[in-house]
Motif scaffolding. Structure first.
Motif, PDB file in Angstrom:
ATOM      1  N   ALA A   1      -9.167  -1.584  -2.938  1.00 34.02           N
ATOM      2  CA  ALA A   1      -8.824  -0.327  -2.260  1.00 34.02           C
ATOM      3  C   ALA A   1      -8.894  -0.502  -0.744  1.00 34.02           C
ATOM      4  O   ALA A   1      -8.059   0.018  -0.002  1.00 34.02           O
ATOM      5  CB  ALA A   1      -9.760   0.782  -2.721  1.00 34.02           C
TER       6      ALA A   1
ATOM      7  N   PHE B   1      -5.732  -2.382   0.247  1.00 36.70           N
ATOM      8  CA  PHE B   1      -4.487  -1.723  -0.161  1.00 36.70           C
ATOM      9  C   PHE B   1      -4.230  -0.485   0.704  1.00 36.70           C
ATOM     10  O   PHE B   1      -3.092  -0.254   1.149  1.00 36.70           O
ATOM     11  CB  PHE B   1      -4.580  -1.336  -1.643  1.00 36.70           C
ATOM     12  CG  PHE B   1      -3.314  -0.813  -2.236  1.00 36.70           C
ATOM     13  CD1 PHE B   1      -2.130  -1.548  -2.198  1.00 36.70           C
ATOM     14  CD2 PHE B   1      -3.281   0.423  -2.875  1.00 36.70           C
ATOM     15  CE1 PHE B   1      -0.959  -1.063  -2.765  1.00 36.70           C
ATOM     16  CE2 PHE B   1      -2.121   0.912  -3.452  1.00 36.70           C
ATOM     17  CZ  PHE B   1      -0.960   0.167  -3.401  1.00 36.70           C
TER      18      PHE B   1
ATOM     19  N   GLY C   1       1.063   0.944  -6.492  1.00 37.26           N
ATOM     20  CA  GLY C   1       0.320   2.194  -6.676  1.00 37.26           C
ATOM     21  C   GLY C   1       0.536   2.773  -8.072  1.00 37.26           C
ATOM     22  O   GLY C   1      -0.410   3.241  -8.708  1.00 37.26           O
TER      23      GLY C   1
ATOM     24  N   CYS D   1      -1.515   0.846 -10.512  1.00 43.28           N
ATOM     25  CA  CYS D   1      -2.928   1.264 -10.428  1.00 43.28           C
ATOM     26  C   CYS D   1      -3.113   2.547 -11.229  1.00 43.28           C
ATOM     27  O   CYS D   1      -4.027   2.671 -12.062  1.00 43.28           O
ATOM     28  CB  CYS D   1      -3.349   1.534  -8.980  1.00 43.28           C
ATOM     29  SG  CYS D   1      -3.251   0.142  -7.855  1.00 43.28           S
ATOM     30  N   LYS D   2      -2.204   3.494 -10.954  1.00 39.84           N
ATOM     31  CA  LYS D   2      -2.343   4.831 -11.548  1.00 39.84           C
ATOM     32  C   LYS D   2      -2.191   4.786 -13.064  1.00 39.84           C
ATOM     33  O   LYS D   2      -2.931   5.467 -13.789  1.00 39.84           O
ATOM     34  CB  LYS D   2      -1.296   5.757 -10.925  1.00 39.84           C
ATOM     35  CG  LYS D   2      -1.418   7.199 -11.392  1.00 39.84           C
ATOM     36  CD  LYS D   2      -0.435   8.100 -10.662  1.00 39.84           C
ATOM     37  CE  LYS D   2      -0.627   9.563 -11.009  1.00 39.84           C
ATOM     38  NZ  LYS D   2      -0.754   9.870 -12.426  1.00 39.84           N
TER      39      LYS D   2
ATOM     40  N   HIS E   1      -5.395   3.627 -14.466  1.00 37.32           N
ATOM     41  CA  HIS E   1      -6.440   4.645 -14.286  1.00 37.32           C
ATOM     42  C   HIS E   1      -6.233   5.800 -15.269  1.00 37.32           C
ATOM     43  O   HIS E   1      -7.191   6.281 -15.880  1.00 37.32           O
ATOM     44  CB  HIS E   1      -6.430   5.181 -12.842  1.00 37.32           C
ATOM     45  CG  HIS E   1      -6.841   4.144 -11.835  1.00 37.32           C
ATOM     46  ND1 HIS E   1      -6.602   4.260 -10.486  1.00 37.32           N
ATOM     47  CD2 HIS E   1      -7.492   2.961 -12.004  1.00 37.32           C
ATOM     48  CE1 HIS E   1      -7.078   3.189  -9.860  1.00 37.32           C
ATOM     49  NE2 HIS E   1      -7.618   2.392 -10.755  1.00 37.32           N
TER      50      HIS E   1
HETATM   51  C1  ASC Z   1      -5.143   3.529  -3.835  1.00 37.38           C
HETATM   52  C2  ASC Z   1      -6.364   3.566  -4.534  1.00 37.38           C
HETATM   53  C3  ASC Z   1      -6.083   3.698  -5.838  1.00 37.38           C
HETATM   54  C4  ASC Z   1      -4.627   3.707  -6.039  1.00 37.38           C
HETATM   55  C5  ASC Z   1      -4.152   4.870  -6.810  1.00 37.38           C
HETATM   56  C6  ASC Z   1      -2.663   4.847  -6.955  1.00 37.38           C
HETATM   57  O1  ASC Z   1      -5.006   3.405  -2.626  1.00 37.38           O
HETATM   58  O2  ASC Z   1      -7.588   3.485  -4.026  1.00 37.38           O
HETATM   59  O3  ASC Z   1      -6.931   3.771  -6.823  1.00 37.38           O
HETATM   60  O4  ASC Z   1      -4.077   3.665  -4.715  1.00 37.38           O
HETATM   61  O5  ASC Z   1      -4.546   6.054  -6.187  1.00 37.38           O
HETATM   62  O6  ASC Z   1      -2.225   5.973  -7.629  1.00 37.38           O
END
Ligand code: ASC
Length: 150
Positions: A41, A44, A137, A140-141, A144
């Motif tokens: 993070a 990024f 991103g 990542c999402k 998550h």
């Molecule tokens: C970021 C961060 C995440 C991802 C996520 C993307 O900068 O810390 O965990 O992007 O938010 O949706």
């Protein structure tokens, strides 16, 4: 030394390293994988600020950060051992250990998108960086949403 002997020693080294991860204390594995995500993070975020026009674009920092991310993106995964399923200090969902293939596919996707981000950074094409940033991103999402508690 003969090539075969060198290969055997290298293979042994890898086995020892994997065994070390497997035998590490579950709490330590959780701390270590979180550390990898924390640094991910850290490196990024500034790229996001730049491609969104919230910070001046600095190609040197983008390239450096993307290079760091290529390495960091490989680090969390050996921390997701089944032994960590009962650790309290984590938002990782237990599905990770039941859907190993899907979780790995998700992790592989993120790493592949980061490779593209690093290539875009090196090309100096800001639009390519912006597109690649968005794809990272999303990767990542996606993970998550599926595998991290709120
Ligand atoms: C970021 C961060 C995440 C991802 C996520 C993307 O900068 O810390 O965990 O992007 O938010 O949706």
């Amino acid at each position: 030394m003969k090539k075969a002997a060198i290969a055997a020693i290298a293979a042994l080294g890898l086995t020892v390293a994997l065994d070390a991860a497997a035998q590490a204390k579950p709490e330590d594995l959780v701390k270590q994988r979180k550390a990898a995500f924390t640094l991910t993070a850290k490196y990024f975020g500034p790229i996001g600020a730049m491609v969104q026009g919230k910070a001046p674009y600095d190609a040197a920092i983008v390239t450096r950060n993307a290079g760091f991310l290529e390495t960091l993106s490989k680090m969390p995964w050996d921390g997701f051992q089944a032994s960590t399923a009962d650790v309290k200090e984590t938002r990782a969902k237990p599905e990770i250990y039941k859907e190993g293939d899907k979780f790995k596919a998700s992790a592989d996707k993120m790493q592949a998108e980061i490779v593209k981000l690093a290539a875009a950074a090196k090309s100096g094409d800001q639009n390519a960086v912006k597109a690649a940033f968005g794809a990272v991103g999303q990767s990542c999402k996606a993970c998550h949403d599926a595998y991290r508690r709120d």
